[in-house]
Design an enzyme around this catalytic site. Structure first.
Site, PDB file in Angstrom:
ATOM      1  N   SER A  91      35.429  80.259 -63.161  1.00 52.36           N
ATOM      2  CA  SER A  91      36.260  79.832 -64.283  1.00 52.36           C
ATOM      3  C   SER A  91      36.568  80.997 -65.228  1.00 52.36           C
ATOM      4  CB  SER A  91      35.587  78.654 -65.004  1.00 52.36           C
ATOM      5  OG  SER A  91      36.489  78.007 -65.874  1.00 52.36           O
ATOM      6  N   ASP A 102      80.557  68.879 -34.471  1.00 51.71           N
ATOM      7  CA  ASP A 102      79.881  70.054 -35.042  1.00 51.71           C
ATOM      8  C   ASP A 102      78.393  69.897 -34.709  1.00 51.71           C
ATOM      9  OD1 ASP A 102      82.373  70.632 -36.239  1.00 51.71           O
ATOM     10  OD2 ASP A 102      81.855  69.378 -37.965  1.00 51.71           O
ATOM     11  N   ASP A 121      75.663  65.341 -35.050  1.00 43.88           N
ATOM     12  CA  ASP A 121      76.968  65.865 -35.454  1.00 43.88           C
ATOM     13  C   ASP A 121      76.938  66.046 -36.967  1.00 43.88           C
ATOM     14  OD1 ASP A 121      79.679  66.567 -35.571  1.00 43.88           O
ATOM     15  OD2 ASP A 121      80.259  64.475 -35.915  1.00 43.88           O
ATOM     16  N   ASP A 140      38.155  73.498 -60.746  1.00 45.68           N
ATOM     17  CA  ASP A 140      37.225  74.406 -61.413  1.00 45.68           C
ATOM     18  C   ASP A 140      35.790  74.133 -60.948  1.00 45.68           C
ATOM     19  OD1 ASP A 140      35.568  75.599 -63.429  1.00 45.68           O
ATOM     20  OD2 ASP A 140      37.273  75.583 -64.795  1.00 45.68           O
TER      21      ASP A 140
END
EC number: 3.1.1.4
Length: 748
Positions: free
Chosen positions: A228, A43, A93, A548
């Site tokens: 702020s 796969d 795979d 801030d």
């Protein structure tokens, strides 16, 4: 009429990157070996990896039971051409438990020439052939804008806003005082500033904005900048669907209702689950998540709960016709091991752009938080909602969030919240993320069991919801530690070369000798303040911390002092905490003055002794002593938080008469033992809200004539000095060579 922008001709040098495109076309005869093929058909999928680029690992989809898969999937890598870039190709795979490696090959990207495109075959296990198509080109159009100039959108806004202001100012000042307004060249640029200070700043600024709106001053302003707590009000106002058609009065009434509730009521299990689901989605996409994200959600739920999906870029519609001042918001970039008073880069936010003027780097708002390399987006995420930015802009409160909610234990019992905030440094709040992980798994995992994977994630998410809920409602380590509370985003300057950037702006001579002024040696708040502001950002760090701006100084002057904006009149409102109502109110303004002088930006001399001579006033005016010498220096009208005339007058010139009228206005702000206006008070009963709101509404209206007089003075100054962006090439070169010399010095 169009004007020449001298900053447009200043080149912010940057190195171009390469875009390496790989198309995984197909493979034939994929095998697991003779024995493996007997047990199972492969796969297959392909994994691509280049260690020298941030978004380093990519993979195709897998095909079940297919030995001749055709993928035709294209992948792009942004590369630094000076690095030894090697592409690692792994054929895999897919299995339920653990994926299996079927073969590996490498390809040196340096073997490609720019502009070349070719198909390259790779052989695995002597049987399997895989074909990749590769091409290499120069990234000539980066996603960052490298420039000292304002963006084209802001320039267009300014021009249209000047047209509007010319008429508004004539109406406000009357024909006699506005007779100098002949053209838009004579229109002064007025900026309004709001400080930090939590909900105190937000509520106070709401009263200010109502007064400015009703008096017509707001219609004459080009910019409104916040920091702020003030940004929370600006966000509430500008995100409101009815603004500006509906004025601040109605919006402020909604705000009063929203802040009258205890923030703990937002922490219901249903809401916490929704918060955490959103944060889990963000984290699983590869973006950093910190406590600031949670705080931003709480602020958003409190203030803009019915518009939580609003983004910064969506606010462009509020200024599409220059009908309102352009809103500017700010935060700081800080370093983990350095106090923010010593080093901090100011980051500015507008609906048009986000960036750092110090480096001349800007981006569209929807790219902030995306993964960049050398100025180009390598992984784009959804634009962060406005409430996330509100959390970043006011992140000081997430640091002491236990104090905000009143659930702290015995820690710091002897200190006030203001004292705790005063003592916070970047070292307290920023975790030193030494691993700097990209949040990318380096190990293969099972891919067939996608249902199982989803089930695992759901279980993991559910347990995280439980843990987060327990943490939020209990006195846990989440509240009792400050480290790691700062906002964190991907570093948009990753991989750039800063050796030829400009520290802020080439306004004046910028040589080493110009820093030896005695006045810069005097400390305002700390002996080491601003000591390392000329240092560059770490362009190797994959993430940066944003906090801030009030943690360095509490007024957003750096946004307004950019000489490109040519501001003539600054009306600033300072809601910062003071030891008492009678304390001198100039600490933050003095820090702004020192910062401006260290960056060679014009700023009027702030005389702190005016407080001794004139006492506490509602506002103070600072002008250049000699305008002919102090070229381009703005006038500053500085409002402070003070209850003086409001005690005696219910509106300007109308005295209070009844006992009830006098009692409602008889209150202290910082001396009240119950601290109703504390920086950390996140619940305002209606009376407290109305007192603070009405106080600042009154103080602003009481000084409208002061503002009008300054406008008249600014008009005259504009007429005498029509150009406010004078830059010479010698100044540009001086600044460039100073920066190179500084960056080449070894650090102690």
């Amino acid at each position: 009429m169009s004007f020449i922008d001298p900053y447009q001709h200043i080149i912010v040098e940057h190195q171009y990157s390469h875009k390496f495109t790989v198309v995984v076309l197909r493979a034939t005869k994929v095998t697991k070996g003779a024995f493996g093929d007997m047990l199972d058909t492969p796969d297959p999928y392909v994994e691509l990896f280049i260690a020298t680029t941030p978004d380093s690992r990519k993979r195709t989809r897998h095909f079940n039971n297919d030995i001749n898969p055709v993928w035709n999937e294209a992948f792009e890598f942004i590369l630094d051409p000076n690095q030894g870039n090697v592409l690692e190709i792994t054929l895999m795979d897919a299995n339920y438990v653990m994926d299996e490696t079927l073969g590996t090959a490498t390809f040196p990207v340096s073997s490609m020439k720019v502009g070349e495109k070719k198909e390259v075959p790779f052989i695995f296990n002597q049987v399997t052939e895989m074909i990749l198509e590769m091409s290499l080109e120069v990234c000539s159009s980066p996603d960052l804008r490298f420039s000292m100039a304002l963006c084209d959108q802001e320039k267009a806004f300014r021009q249209q806003r000047k047209e509007n202001i010319k008429e508004n100012m004539r109406k406000l000042l009357g024909p006699k005082k506005s007779e100098g307004l002949y053209s838009t060249r004579d229109v002064p640029v007025v900026a309004i500033l709001g400080s930090g200070g939590g909900f105190r700043a937000m509520v106070g600024f709401s009263g200010v904005m109502k007064a400015l709106y009703e008096s017509g001053i707001l219609d004459c302003a080009t910019y409104i900048a916040g920091l702020s707590g003030s940004t929370w009000y600006m966000s509430t106002l500008y995100s409101h669907p009815d603004f500006p058609e509906k004025g601040p009065q109605e919006i402020n009434e909604e705000l009063m209702k929203n802040v009258s509730h205890n923030p703990l009521l937002l922490l219901t299990p249903q809401k916490v689950k929704r918060y955490v689901e959103s944060l889990w989605k963000k984290k699983s996409s590869g973006q950093p998540v910190t406590f600031t994200d949670i705080f931003g959600m709480l602020i958003g739920e409190t203030l803009i709960h019915n518009r939580m999906h609003t983004t910064l870029s969506s606010l462009k519609e509020k200024v599409s016709s220059a009908q309102c001042p352009l809103p500017l918001f700010t935060c700081l970039h800080v370093k983990p091991d350095v106090s923010e008073l010593m080093f901090a880069d100011w980051v500015e936010f507008s609906p048009y752009e986000i960036g750092m003027a110090k480096y001349g780097t800007f981006m569209a708002p929807d790219l902030f938080g995306s993964k960049f390399f050398m100025g180009t987006v390598v992984k784009k995420y959804e634009e962060n909602p406005l409430h996330f930015l509100m959390g970043v802009w006011g992140s000081a409160f997430s640091i002491l969030f236990n104090r905000v909610l009143g659930v702290s234990g015995s820690h710091n019992k002897g200190s006030t919240m203001e004292e705790e905030l005063e003592n916070i440094t970047a070292k307290h709040i920023v975790s030193n993320d030494s691993s700097d992980s990209d949040d990318e798994s380096q190990e293969p995992k099972g891919t067939e069991g996608e249902d199982a994977e989803r089930e695992y994630q759901n279980d993991h998410q559910a347990s995280w919801v439980h843990r987060m809920l327990m943490a939020l409602v209990s006195d846990s380590a989440l509240f009792n530690t400050r480290e790691g509370r700062a906002g964190k985003v991907h570093n948009f300057m990753l991989g750039l070369n800063l050796n030829t950037s400009y520290p802020l702006s080439p306004l004046r001579d910028f040589t080493q000798e110009s820093f030896d002024d005695d006045e810069l040696d005097a400390a305002v708040a700390d002996p080491d303040e601003f000591e390392r502001i000329y240092e560059p950002l770490d362009v190797k760090s994959k993430k940066i911390h944003v906090v801030d701006s009030g943690l360095t100084f509490n007024l957003p002057y750096p946004l307004i002092l950019r000489p490109q904006r040519g501001v003539d009149l600054i009306i600033s409102f300072d809601f910062s905490a003071r030891p008492s109502d009678t304390s001198p109110p100039f600490k933050e303004l003095l820090l702004a003055e020192k910062w401006a002088k260290m960056n060679k930006l014009p700023f009027p001399k702030i005389d702190p002794y005016v407080f001794d001579r004139e006492g506490l006033k509602e506002c103070y005016v600072f002008k250049p002593k000699n305008p002919d010498v102090e070229k381009d220096c703005p006038i500053i009208i500085h409002f402070v938080l003070a209850n003086i005339n409001f005690r005696k007058y219910k509106s300007p010139g109308v005295p209070r008469e009844t006992k009830e009228e006098k009692e409602i206005a008889d209150f202290d702000i910082f001396d009240d033992p119950e601290s109703p206006f504390s920086t950390f008070n996140f619940q305002y009963p209606n009376q407290a809200f109305k007192r603070l709101h009405d106080l600042m509404y009154f103080n602003t209206l009481n000084n409208i004539d002061v503002i009008k007089d300054a406008m008249v003075e600014s008009i005259e100054y504009r007429r005498q000095n029509p150009s406010r962006c004078s830059v010479s090439l010698s100044n540009v070169e001086a600044r460039r060579f100073f920066n190179k010399e500084f960056l080449s010095k070894p650090t102690a």
